[in-house]
Design an enzyme around this catalytic site. Sequence first.
Site, PDB file in Angstrom:
ATOM      1  N   PRO A 181       0.823  -1.216   0.000  1.00 49.97           N
ATOM      2  CA  PRO A 181       0.000   0.000   0.000  1.00 49.97           C
ATOM      3  C   PRO A 181       0.852   1.258   0.000  1.00 49.97           C
ATOM      4  O   PRO A 181       1.822   1.360   0.758  1.00 49.97           O
ATOM      5  CB  PRO A 181      -0.807  -0.106   1.304  1.00 49.97           C
ATOM      6  N   CYS A 184      -0.137   5.372  -0.071  1.00 53.67           N
ATOM      7  CA  CYS A 184      -1.113   6.469  -0.145  1.00 53.67           C
ATOM      8  C   CYS A 184      -0.766   7.401  -1.296  1.00 53.67           C
ATOM      9  O   CYS A 184       0.408   7.762  -1.472  1.00 53.67           O
ATOM     10  CB  CYS A 184      -1.082   7.285   1.141  1.00 53.67           C
ATOM     11  N   GLN A 187      -5.735  -2.033   1.634  1.00 58.94           N
ATOM     12  CA  GLN A 187      -5.346  -1.862   3.035  1.00 58.94           C
ATOM     13  C   GLN A 187      -6.424  -1.031   3.741  1.00 58.94           C
ATOM     14  O   GLN A 187      -6.719   0.091   3.323  1.00 58.94           O
ATOM     15  CB  GLN A 187      -3.995  -1.148   3.152  1.00 58.94           C
ATOM     16  N   TYR A 190      -0.374   4.371  13.545  1.00 57.55           N
ATOM     17  CA  TYR A 190      -1.783   4.687  13.334  1.00 57.55           C
ATOM     18  C   TYR A 190      -2.617   3.964  14.403  1.00 57.55           C
ATOM     19  O   TYR A 190      -2.065   3.366  15.330  1.00 57.55           O
ATOM     20  CB  TYR A 190      -2.182   4.355  11.886  1.00 57.55           C
ATOM     21  N   ARG A 203      -0.648  -5.512   8.691  1.00 61.03           N
ATOM     22  CA  ARG A 203       0.679  -4.871   8.642  1.00 61.03           C
ATOM     23  C   ARG A 203       1.004  -4.401  10.055  1.00 61.03           C
ATOM     24  O   ARG A 203       0.225  -3.648  10.648  1.00 61.03           O
ATOM     25  CB  ARG A 203       0.699  -3.710   7.668  1.00 61.03           C
ATOM     26  N   ARG A 255       8.885   1.826  -3.144  1.00 62.18           N
ATOM     27  CA  ARG A 255       9.408   2.944  -3.943  1.00 62.18           C
ATOM     28  C   ARG A 255      10.092   2.481  -5.221  1.00 62.18           C
ATOM     29  O   ARG A 255      10.029   3.174  -6.246  1.00 62.18           O
ATOM     30  CB  ARG A 255      10.353   3.794  -3.083  1.00 62.18           C
TER      31      ARG A 255
HETATM   32  C1  LIG Z   1       4.303   7.293  -1.328  1.00 60.03           C
HETATM   33  C2  LIG Z   1       4.231   6.291  -0.228  1.00 60.03           C
HETATM   34  C3  LIG Z   1       3.025   6.054   0.406  1.00 60.03           C
HETATM   35  C4  LIG Z   1       2.941   5.077   1.404  1.00 60.03           C
HETATM   36  N1  LIG Z   1       1.713   4.773   1.948  1.00 60.03           N
HETATM   37  C5  LIG Z   1       1.588   3.715   2.770  1.00 60.03           C
HETATM   38  C6  LIG Z   1       0.310   3.234   3.159  1.00 60.03           C
HETATM   39  O1  LIG Z   1      -0.737   3.695   2.688  1.00 60.03           O
HETATM   40  N2  LIG Z   1       0.265   2.202   4.040  1.00 60.03           N
HETATM   41  C7  LIG Z   1       1.394   1.610   4.537  1.00 60.03           C
HETATM   42  O2  LIG Z   1       1.293   0.670   5.342  1.00 60.03           O
HETATM   43  N3  LIG Z   1       2.612   2.020   4.137  1.00 60.03           N
HETATM   44  C8  LIG Z   1       2.731   3.021   3.254  1.00 60.03           C
HETATM   45  N4  LIG Z   1       3.963   3.376   2.781  1.00 60.03           N
HETATM   46  C9  LIG Z   1       5.146   2.582   3.168  1.00 60.03           C
HETATM   47  C10 LIG Z   1       5.473   1.539   2.094  1.00 60.03           C
HETATM   48  O3  LIG Z   1       4.417   0.604   1.925  1.00 60.03           O
HETATM   49  C11 LIG Z   1       6.773   0.794   2.429  1.00 60.03           C
HETATM   50  O4  LIG Z   1       6.605   0.103   3.642  1.00 60.03           O
HETATM   51  C12 LIG Z   1       7.963   1.742   2.533  1.00 60.03           C
HETATM   52  O5  LIG Z   1       7.995   2.642   1.449  1.00 60.03           O
HETATM   53  C13 LIG Z   1       9.291   0.964   2.591  1.00 60.03           C
HETATM   54  O6  LIG Z   1       9.427   0.151   1.449  1.00 60.03           O
HETATM   55  P1  LIG Z   1      10.371   0.570   0.189  1.00 60.03           P
HETATM   56  O7  LIG Z   1      11.761   0.770   0.722  1.00 60.03           O
HETATM   57  O8  LIG Z   1      10.255  -0.587  -0.772  1.00 60.03           O
HETATM   58  O9  LIG Z   1       9.827   1.846  -0.380  1.00 60.03           O
HETATM   59  C14 LIG Z   1       4.083   4.370   1.808  1.00 60.03           C
HETATM   60  C15 LIG Z   1       5.305   4.651   1.191  1.00 60.03           C
HETATM   61  C16 LIG Z   1       5.389   5.568   0.170  1.00 60.03           C
HETATM   62  C17 LIG Z   1       6.716   5.796  -0.513  1.00 60.03           C
END
Ligand SMILES: Cc1cc2nc3c(=O)[nH]c(=O)nc-3n(C[C@H](O)[C@H](O)[C@H](O)COP(=O)(O)O)c2cc1C
Length: 382
Positions: A23, A25, A100, A181, A229, A324
């Site tokens: 997920p 946002c 989510q 949260y 999560r 990302r």
């Molecule tokens: C733009 C953005 C929005 C995110 N929104 C959520 C979200 O809605 N729910 C959540 O549990 N984590 C959210 N995250 C966290 C990511 O799911 C992930 O755990 C975090 O980016 C680390 O992983 P990565 O290194 O692969 O980016 C968000 C991350 C990014 C970059």
Amino acid sequence: MSSLFNGIVLGELSLQNRVVVPPMCQYMATDGLPCPWHDMHYGGLGISGAGLVIMEGTAVEAIGRISLGDLGLYNDEQEAALKQMLARIRTYSTAKWGIQLAHAGRKASSQVFDAPYPVPPEEGGWIPIGPSAIAHSDRWPAPTEMSQAEIARVVESFTDSARRAGRVGFDLIEVHAAHGYLISSFLSPVANRRTDDYGGSLENRMRFALQVASAVRAAWPSHKALGFRVNGTDWIDGGITIVESIKLAKALRLAGVDYLAVSSGGNSRQQKLPPVVPGYQVHIAQAIKEGSGIATMAVGMILDPKQADEIVASGRADLVAIARATLDDPRWALHAAQALGEEIAYPRSYWRTTGKTWPGYKLVHPPPGAETGMQPAQPGRR
Ligand SMILES: Cc1cc2nc3c(=O)[nH]c(=O)nc-3n(C[C@H](O)[C@H](O)[C@H](O)COP(=O)(O)O)c2cc1C
């Protein structure tokens, strides 16, 4: 054969591979409703090659939105809009689709692009709710401490959104119980100082999470998958620890939860994060998997196909979430499959861009250490 592209069954849900878009946002909704951005964004992710795409944190009630731009799934209009969007995407996407479900608790009502500041009331902000009247930081108003009737109402909101998610046609629900949260703040002694049945001992702090798990499981068809999560750790003395998370994992498993996505942090601004290096949270997913037997999804700085494959092959996690790196390269999984020597179905319209059909492929996606043969651009030439 790679381990990453070996399918997996979560509960009764079959995934064609273990790459997950977790997920993320988008903060582009109005009144919780998706807009053309969501069509474009999720349409693209639907042909990313990932076996599972989980839509962004979606609020179960209006005051549970992180910001005014969050998606919601608490009224008929939102349910109808998500149903239409998912149907459009599924015309071409062969991925499985999750959502989510989230409640932001004391971190709700935040500015979209100037987080972590709250939205003032005159601009539509509200006083958030939490387990105790303890502000997340000095920038925030103290939340209203929830009564037991309010706790029951939020459990019912998660349940109602789960029923709606079933009617929309999602395959999987992931409940957001991480990052400080609402559910995460109940679990953490940093935010939860209650003296009733919902605070104090771990058993009490887990009560809300377990009530949500049981209620959602009962409202969600048994053939569909349910995940949570969680924070493996709050990265702060006195916060959630890995030992506690393993106990939570065992209890969630008994409540019918099929997997845990293991993240960390977000409950306190005093947290001491470790260096955010590749795979920095994988050992936490591993400890929870080994300690509880539940399937886990690792997340955090998983960047490279070999790294992702090794995490699954070594049994440290069952699934890997690529966040990302997928925004950076929305065909991450299609490219990962080829890097690992797998055959993977491309969208038909893109058939001329695979490693087999396009001589340019190996030049733009060279195997590590390979000579690309590309000539550097000549200065002054077009
Ligand atoms: C733009 C953005 C929005 C995110 N929104 C959520 C979200 O809605 N729910 C959540 O549990 N984590 C959210 N995250 C966290 C990511 O799911 C992930 O755990 C975090 O980016 C680390 O992983 P990565 O290194 O692969 O980016 C968000 C991350 C990014 C970059």
